[in-house]
Design an enzyme around this catalytic site. Structure first.
Site, PDB file in Angstrom:
ATOM      1  N   SER A   1     -33.276   5.031 -76.758  1.00 31.88           N
ATOM      2  CA  SER A   1     -32.854   3.643 -76.600  1.00 31.88           C
ATOM      3  C   SER A   1     -31.366   3.510 -76.297  1.00 31.88           C
ATOM      4  CB  SER A   1     -33.238   2.843 -77.850  1.00 31.88           C
ATOM      5  OG  SER A   1     -33.030   1.461 -77.658  1.00 31.88           O
ATOM      6  N   HIS A   2     -30.619   2.901 -77.194  1.00 33.30           N
ATOM      7  CA  HIS A   2     -29.209   2.588 -76.991  1.00 33.30           C
ATOM      8  C   HIS A   2     -28.291   3.712 -77.445  1.00 33.30           C
ATOM      9  CE1 HIS A   2     -30.474   1.492 -80.981  1.00 33.30           C
ATOM     10  NE2 HIS A   2     -29.229   1.516 -81.397  1.00 33.30           N
TER      11      HIS A   2
ATOM     12  N   THR B   1     -36.957  -5.898 -89.317  1.00 27.39           N
ATOM     13  CA  THR B   1     -36.435  -5.340 -88.074  1.00 27.39           C
ATOM     14  C   THR B   1     -37.434  -4.330 -87.511  1.00 27.39           C
ATOM     15  OG1 THR B   1     -34.130  -5.661 -88.717  1.00 27.39           O
ATOM     16  CG2 THR B   1     -34.581  -3.935 -87.099  1.00 27.39           C
TER      17      THR B   1
ATOM     18  N   ARG C   1     -25.756  -1.394 -92.035  1.00 27.79           N
ATOM     19  CA  ARG C   1     -25.485  -2.606 -91.276  1.00 27.79           C
ATOM     20  C   ARG C   1     -25.333  -3.774 -92.240  1.00 27.79           C
ATOM     21  NH1 ARG C   1     -29.213  -1.226 -86.014  1.00 27.79           N
ATOM     22  NH2 ARG C   1     -27.565  -0.025 -85.004  1.00 27.79           N
TER      23      ARG C   1
ATOM     24  N   ASP D   1     -33.032   2.420 -72.260  1.00 22.46           N
ATOM     25  CA  ASP D   1     -34.426   2.306 -71.813  1.00 22.46           C
ATOM     26  C   ASP D   1     -34.793   0.907 -71.340  1.00 22.46           C
ATOM     27  OD1 ASP D   1     -34.252   1.316 -74.440  1.00 22.46           O
ATOM     28  OD2 ASP D   1     -36.361   1.725 -74.829  1.00 22.46           O
TER      29      ASP D   1
ATOM     30  N   ASP E   1     -29.642  -1.606 -72.054  1.00 20.94           N
ATOM     31  CA  ASP E   1     -29.443  -0.327 -72.734  1.00 20.94           C
ATOM     32  C   ASP E   1     -30.184   0.804 -72.024  1.00 20.94           C
ATOM     33  OD1 ASP E   1     -32.023  -1.071 -73.480  1.00 20.94           O
ATOM     34  OD2 ASP E   1     -31.841  -0.205 -75.476  1.00 20.94           O
TER      35      ASP E   1
END
Length: 553
Positions: A117-118, A352, A509, A291, A289
């Site tokens: 991903s990112h 999430t 986070r 993907d 990003d």
């Protein structure tokens, strides 16, 4: 081409877990650990419910280092298990939303997506990732990923096909392989085909192209040298009529050209500095990003937070042809996402992870969903979708400009929304690569103190503190320990959670969310008291040694 099935013993490899959305590990660890991919791919076939009998499978990825090696192993393990209908993107490319669309349109049983991903890519300092999607096009749910992890912890044998010559997938067409008396076909397809067909069902490209031409819309699109580069040219240049100079970092590279493909204000600084200044020549800018499932939306004088984007799309859905055709049934957001959309409509709050939206979409309860981590999507597929979100914004600009008979900008739309609904001031602190045990100890301390903790927010008392638990309204499943919430009497929230998308250590986070009717206040000043309280109740510096976050979004 001929293939022969081979079996040989193996032993489990520690740490093969699937996190929030698939396996994420340093590429160097994957490459230098014998049988790393062979073990994990076999565990997926051993345990996943949608891989227990041969059916059609889709394989693609974001183009990062090791993807072609992983693709070869997935194909050979699939052949050894009797799979005869294997679809792969040319050169191994396929964005995550495109693969979701391909799974749905081709009625496949499963999809393998090679992406982290990112996260950065590359041999030495990058990450590798692998995730499994189900027949609905969405990520494998917890019950499936848990079984895969259990299989990986107990694996004893690798089963894989050996080919009599190397498999090449750089040309569109069919490759016939005979394996143990069965004829299998590897279909190498254009990775744009199904996705572009899906986008045509969502948007009126002729109308959008006319809008772009009429107002000479200036756009910048950053692909971070990842897979969306091949999609951006088709969508923004061919379908919308923008010049190729609108595209930045549009050539996919195994290391993403050294870029960190996280579309936020920190890592998309090139785009931000080009578009956001009040004297910028650009009307709107987008970044996607690695993907292609996350998006950044900026305009002249404006940054659209993902939470605000979700709220605005919820008010402007009649400007988006997909919702006009299919109806607008409801909205869901992840728990840490700001409550901006809550002031617009009733919502469903989930943990999430995009997989939690799947049941809600499959049951027809929601049409639109979003996460604060720059993810937005609809029920047309089962993944978040950066390009789709960008086209929603172009559609909204076109509709607003048609109503006003002049070009309406991003900043005007954003401020008009805040003036009507109020503003949620919002920020996220990321503390990256902290000691995992220290992070877990900090979270446990807050859990232990949840019922007795005393604090206030500049005189506003704490309403409650808890560890978010999600009860799925569709299947009745319960997901616990999804983030510690400090919720105050005025609705302000401070949230702590450990991210499941990193590859080293732990990422803490911390989220700050505060509503106000005054939408012109300074964000840092508005949230300053919350930051002070967060440091105090978490003792984050004591546990981690960190005084400042790695990234502020």
């Amino acid at each position: 081409m001929q293939a022969t099935v081979k079996r040989y013993p193996t032993t489990p490899i520690s740490g093969q877990t699937m996190g929030t959305s698939g396996l994420r590990k340093r590429a160097s660890e994957v490459e230098n650990t014998p049988n790393y991919l062979e073990n994990f791919v076999n565990a997926m076939f051993n345990a996943a419910s949608n891989l227990q009998k041969p059916g059609k499978i889709i394989i693609g990825g974001d183009g990062r280092y090791l993807n072609l090696k992983a693709l070869d192993i997935i194909i050979r393990v699939a052949l050894s298990r009797g799979f005869t209908d294997i679809v792969v993107g040319k050169s191994g490319f396929m964005s995550t939303p495109a693969e979701s669309a391909t799974i749905i349109r081709r009625k496949a049983e499963a999809g393998f997506i090679m992406t982290a991903s990112h996260n950065p890519a590359g041999k030495d300092h990058g990450d590798f990732g692998l995730k499994l999607n189900m027949s609905n096009g969405g990520p494998a749910p917890l019950e499936v990923t848990s079984k895969i992890e259990e299989s990986a912890r107990n694996i004893k044998e690798i089963v894989i096909a050996e080919l009599n010559k190397p498999l090449t997938i750089d040309t569109i067409g069919d490759i016939e392989i005979e394996c143990e008396g069965k004829k299998a076909i590897v279909h190498v397809i254009d990775p744009l085909e199904d996705y572009i067909a899906y986008l045509h069902e969502c948007f009126d490209f002729e109308k959008l192209k006319q809008f772009v031409s009429k107002y000479h819309l200036k756009v910048q699109v950053d692909g971070f040298n990842a897979v969306t580069g091949i999609y951006n040219k088709k969508v923004f240049c061919e379908l919308l009529g923008l010049p190729e100079s609108s595209l930045k970092n549009a050539i996919p590279m195994p290391d993403f050209g050294g870029k960190h493909p996280d579309p936020n204000l920190t890592y998309a600084a090139e785009l931000v500095h080009a578009v956001i200044p009040e004297d910028s020549p650009y009307d709107i800018g987008f970044a996607f990003d690695g993907d292609g499932d996350r998006n950044l939306i900026v305009g002249r004088g404006a940054f659209v937070s993902p939470s605000d984007s979700l709220a605005i799309l919820s008010t402007k859905y009649n400007d988006i042809p997909f919702f006009v055709k299919n109806g607008f049934k409801g909205v869901a957001r992840s728990m840490p996402t700001s409550a901006a959309v809550d002031h617009v409509t009733s919502i469903t709050e989930t943990p999430t992870g995009w997989k939690f939206f799947g049941n809600l979409m499959d049951s027809g309860k929601i049409s639109l969903c979003g996460e604060e981590s720059f993810g937005t999507g609809c029920c047309g597929i089962r993944e978040k979708d950066g390009i789709w979100a960008a086209l929603c914004w172009v559609s909204i600009l076109a509709a607003e400009s048609e109503r006003a008979q002049r070009l309406v900008g991003v900043k005007e739309i954003l401020e008009n929304h805040w003036a009507k609904y109020g503003r949620n001031y919002y920020q996220r602190y990321d503390f990256d690569e902290v000691d995992k045990k220290a992070a877990e100890d900090m979270m446990q301390m807050m859990r232990d103190n949840a019922k007795t903790v005393k604090c206030d927010l500049n005189g506003v008392p704490l309403k409650f503190c808890d560890d978010f638990e999600y009860h799925d309204s569709v299947d009745g499943s319960v997901t616990s320990k999804q983030g510690i919430r400090f919720v105050f009497e005025d609705g302000s929230r401070i949230i702590f959670r450990l991210s499941g998308t990193g590859s080293v250590g732990a990422t803490i986070r911390v989220y700050f969310d505060k509503y106000s009717k005054d939408y012109k206040a300074d964000q840092n000043k508005m949230l300053a008291d919350m930051v002070t309280v967060a440091y105090a109740v978490s003792q984050i510096t004591k546990f981690t040694g960190r005084e400042k976050p790695s990234v502020v979004t």
